[in-house]
Scaffold this motif. Sequence first.
Motif, short mmCIF file in Angstrom:
data_model
loop_
_atom_site.label_atom_id
_atom_site.label_comp_id
_atom_site.label_asym_id
_atom_site.label_seq_id
_atom_site.Cartn_x
_atom_site.Cartn_y
_atom_site.Cartn_z
N ASP A 1 10.07 -2.45 -8.68
CA ASP A 1 9.36 -2.76 -7.44
C ASP A 1 7.86 -2.58 -7.64
O ASP A 1 7.37 -2.27 -8.73
N HIS A 2 7.12 -2.79 -6.54
CA HIS A 2 5.67 -2.60 -6.56
C HIS A 2 5.27 -1.18 -6.18
O HIS A 2 4.20 -0.71 -6.59
N LYS A 3 6.07 -0.50 -5.38
CA LYS A 3 5.69 0.82 -4.87
C LYS A 3 5.68 1.89 -5.96
O LYS A 3 4.76 2.72 -6.02
N PHE B 1 -9.84 1.38 6.54
CA PHE B 1 -9.31 1.97 5.32
C PHE B 1 -8.14 2.93 5.59
O PHE B 1 -8.15 3.67 6.58
N GLU B 2 -7.18 2.90 4.66
CA GLU B 2 -6.06 3.84 4.66
C GLU B 2 -5.78 4.22 3.21
O GLU B 2 -6.26 3.56 2.28
N SER B 3 -4.98 5.25 3.00
CA SER B 3 -4.56 5.56 1.64
C SER B 3 -3.83 4.35 1.07
O SER B 3 -3.13 3.63 1.79
N SER B 4 -3.98 4.12 -0.22
CA SER B 4 -3.57 2.84 -0.80
C SER B 4 -2.07 2.57 -0.67
O SER B 4 -1.66 1.43 -0.45
N ASN B 5 -1.24 3.60 -0.75
CA ASN B 5 0.19 3.39 -0.64
C ASN B 5 0.57 2.92 0.77
O ASN B 5 1.34 1.97 0.94
N ILE B 6 0.02 3.57 1.78
CA ILE B 6 0.30 3.16 3.16
C ILE B 6 -0.33 1.80 3.44
O ILE B 6 0.27 0.95 4.10
N ALA B 7 -1.52 1.57 2.90
CA ALA B 7 -2.17 0.28 3.10
C ALA B 7 -1.34 -0.86 2.53
O ALA B 7 -1.26 -1.95 3.11
N ALA B 8 -0.70 -0.62 1.37
CA ALA B 8 0.14 -1.66 0.76
C ALA B 8 1.35 -1.96 1.64
O ALA B 8 1.72 -3.11 1.83
N LEU C 1 -6.94 -7.23 -17.52
CA LEU C 1 -5.97 -6.69 -16.57
C LEU C 1 -6.32 -7.02 -15.13
O LEU C 1 -5.45 -7.32 -14.31
N LEU C 2 -7.60 -6.95 -14.81
CA LEU C 2 -8.01 -7.31 -13.45
C LEU C 2 -7.71 -8.77 -13.16
O LEU C 2 -7.23 -9.12 -12.07
N ARG C 3 -7.98 -9.63 -14.14
CA ARG C 3 -7.67 -11.06 -13.95
C ARG C 3 -6.17 -11.28 -13.84
O ARG C 3 -5.70 -12.05 -12.99
N ILE C 4 -5.39 -10.58 -14.66
CA ILE C 4 -3.93 -10.72 -14.62
C ILE C 4 -3.39 -10.24 -13.28
O ILE C 4 -2.43 -10.80 -12.73
N SER C 5 -4.00 -9.22 -12.71
CA SER C 5 -3.48 -8.63 -11.47
C SER C 5 -3.53 -9.58 -10.29
O SER C 5 -2.83 -9.37 -9.29
N GLN D 1 -0.41 -12.56 -1.78
CA GLN D 1 0.18 -11.63 -2.72
C GLN D 1 0.16 -10.19 -2.21
O GLN D 1 -0.63 -9.83 -1.33
N SER D 2 1.05 -9.40 -2.77
CA SER D 2 1.04 -7.96 -2.51
C SER D 2 -0.22 -7.36 -3.13
O SER D 2 -0.65 -7.76 -4.21
N ILE D 3 -0.79 -6.40 -2.43
CA ILE D 3 -2.00 -5.75 -2.98
C ILE D 3 -1.64 -4.65 -3.97
O ILE D 3 -2.52 -4.05 -4.58
N SER D 4 -0.35 -4.40 -4.15
CA SER D 4 0.06 -3.22 -4.93
C SER D 4 -0.41 -3.29 -6.38
O SER D 4 -1.01 -2.34 -6.89
N PHE D 5 -0.12 -4.40 -7.09
CA PHE D 5 -0.46 -4.41 -8.51
C PHE D 5 -1.98 -4.45 -8.75
O PHE D 5 -2.46 -3.74 -9.65
#
Length: 727
Positions: A186-188, A306-313, A393-397, A485-489
């Motif tokens: 998963d992404h989480k 803004f929120e913590s990144s996990n909750i924001a995702a 990696l940033l481009r791949i993400s 897209q999901s912001i997770s990766f």
Amino acid sequence: MTKAIRRYDTLAAARNWLPNANGEQSQSMNITEIFGENTLQLEALKERLPKEIWVALQRTIQEGEELNSKVADAVAVAMKDWAMEKGATHFTHWFQPLTGFTAEKHDSFITPNEGGGAIAEFSGKELIQGEPDASSFPHGGLRQTFEARGYTAWDPTSPAFIMENQNGSYLCIPTAFASWTGEALDHKTPLLRSNEALNKQAKRALKLFDVDTKRVGSTVGCEQEYFLVDQEFYYRRPDLMTTGRTLVGAKPPRGQELDDHYFGSIPERVLSFMLEAEKELYKLGIPVKTRHNEVAPSQYEIAPIFESSNIAADHQQLMMITLKRIARKYGFECLLHEKPYDGLNGSGKHLNWSLSTSEGMNLLEPGDNPHDNMQFLFFFSAILKAVYENQDLLRISIAHAANDHRLGANEAPPAIISAYIGDRLEDVINQLLEGDLKESKQGGLLGLGTPVLPSIPKHAGDRNRTSPFAFTGNKFEFRAVGSSQSISFPTVVLNTIVADALDEMCTQLEEKVDGDNSFEKALGAVLSDTLETSKDIIFNGDGYSDEWTEEAKNRGLLNLPTTMDALPLLTDDKNIDLFEKHKVLNEREVHSRQEIWAEQYLTTLNIETDTTEAIAKTMVYPAAVRYLNELAESVERIQRLELDNSGSMAMLQKVNTGINSLNESLEELREAVLEGEELPLMERATHIKDNVIPVMTKVRDSVDFLERYVADDYWPLPIYREMLFVK
């Protein structure tokens, strides 16, 4: 000859919605009363738990202590009682597989008893772990068919929430999803791991500056862009239905040239949709702050704080679900594709990323004098180092088929990764490199030319809309993230590469201080060395210019214009070593993602290819032939009357040329597809990029040519003019 009958009515689309057309009366909204009412926030959970259980749960959330069965059972009972008070009858482990979407399997709270009745039960075991079969989710070789078991595991750091329906509601429990061997599916899971890596290294860095904190984490705020299109048109466009974008469509006489839509007055129907969507988001505890018209006609934006990144995702996924769900109530379809319309602005999801301590200190706040704020400069330099060393990696993400259409055009940043930092910080960095850090450029006041208007503070650096990674005052804005897209990766990558840069810089600083250097002298040396090696990533100019492409090449920066230029680099040794070093992804997990994303790229383009063919062969070609026949009959009649038929003949020849061109391009497209069918996955995906996409463009050009000549009452597809301006 039987004349084709137009299959839809534009006026019907314009009239199919009126205020309260969905049968509901308008109601005022009290945000403070409804905010978070469908979310089980920690404070509400605290009130329902015994003190010792609450303390143990806090240790799990804040310190990562293992959750014991006693605590889990108590939390489960409290969660069930709260959900049933809200009318929930079922619960689901809500997770985010590598499809990029969310997944859920619903189970009832009701359990039959021996007396023939039923009781509501929900145990700690059911809370902590679920076992969806999940064999059809992407796994990239992490498991075989005979070992397809997957587990969902409760994430106590993200609050449970209620999803409502007019006929009931259900409890959603955010979870991670892993194989039975423990590998992330998963992404989480990687996001939580990357947060731990970042926390470890950021706390280490702060200790060097004599700052103690319980925790450091990334905070995220994402701007979500989207289009709305009337359902009357959406369901008559096979391309929108199956791919999310228009595969054919001629440029309309009017697009976004007048710049009149951006920040304009929001149409009543759209505003009604926005208000209801925001109400639902507020109830889920999603802190949406901004709404406005975007640049292109029928394009809009919504943005939370803004929120913590996990909750924001988690909240980003809920936001996309909610936008699409509520849009249908108002006769719209919400398009989240990065490029629904050719020649117009695409949609992004600007990922505003920063670092914050658990006490609320923003580590990317420069202060009034950033040249004095050495702690800020340390973290700032680490981020520049991370971006420079991990451009790939940033481009791949943010690499996927839909985003390839957007990058580098119509206000989207280019595929070349660079960092905009503004004149003020560039001046500070130049002073550091020269070894003479004395002062910072000040912003000053911006006069507006009339005494009626006040002078306002002027930022020391302008915004650069062409930069993919821009510093915007107290955060970085990763502007290349795609709207669907999901912001997770992307967040995983940012967290991990910054953790790695901090690790290296902390080690250097510790070694220099141990060598009898003063802290200030050692720090200056580390900052200078870091910036000297990564300064080429800084670019404050026009990212769209040809000169930048050449300059970036001279600087040694990567130019990876498409997904298949970038994705093969994911499994480079340096990237596998990076993820393994910080325990974010192991080698098998990295390889699995490359395979999954290549297959998704390939599948997406196969669907687009088949849809393009179907539209051209079964809709456009028949319409064009019918009109050709009508023109031919007209030419013959005019000729029999011995009148000048040059005008009709010219039109006949145009349509005939377009039909011939369409037929030729369709044959070429089918040949290109067949040529790559037996190739291995990565080669086949590259073949599609190099050989199929260019021919799809030829088919589109032929269709768009015919759209300009075939009679309007024959044309079978809603056109751009209608889709963009009927709202």
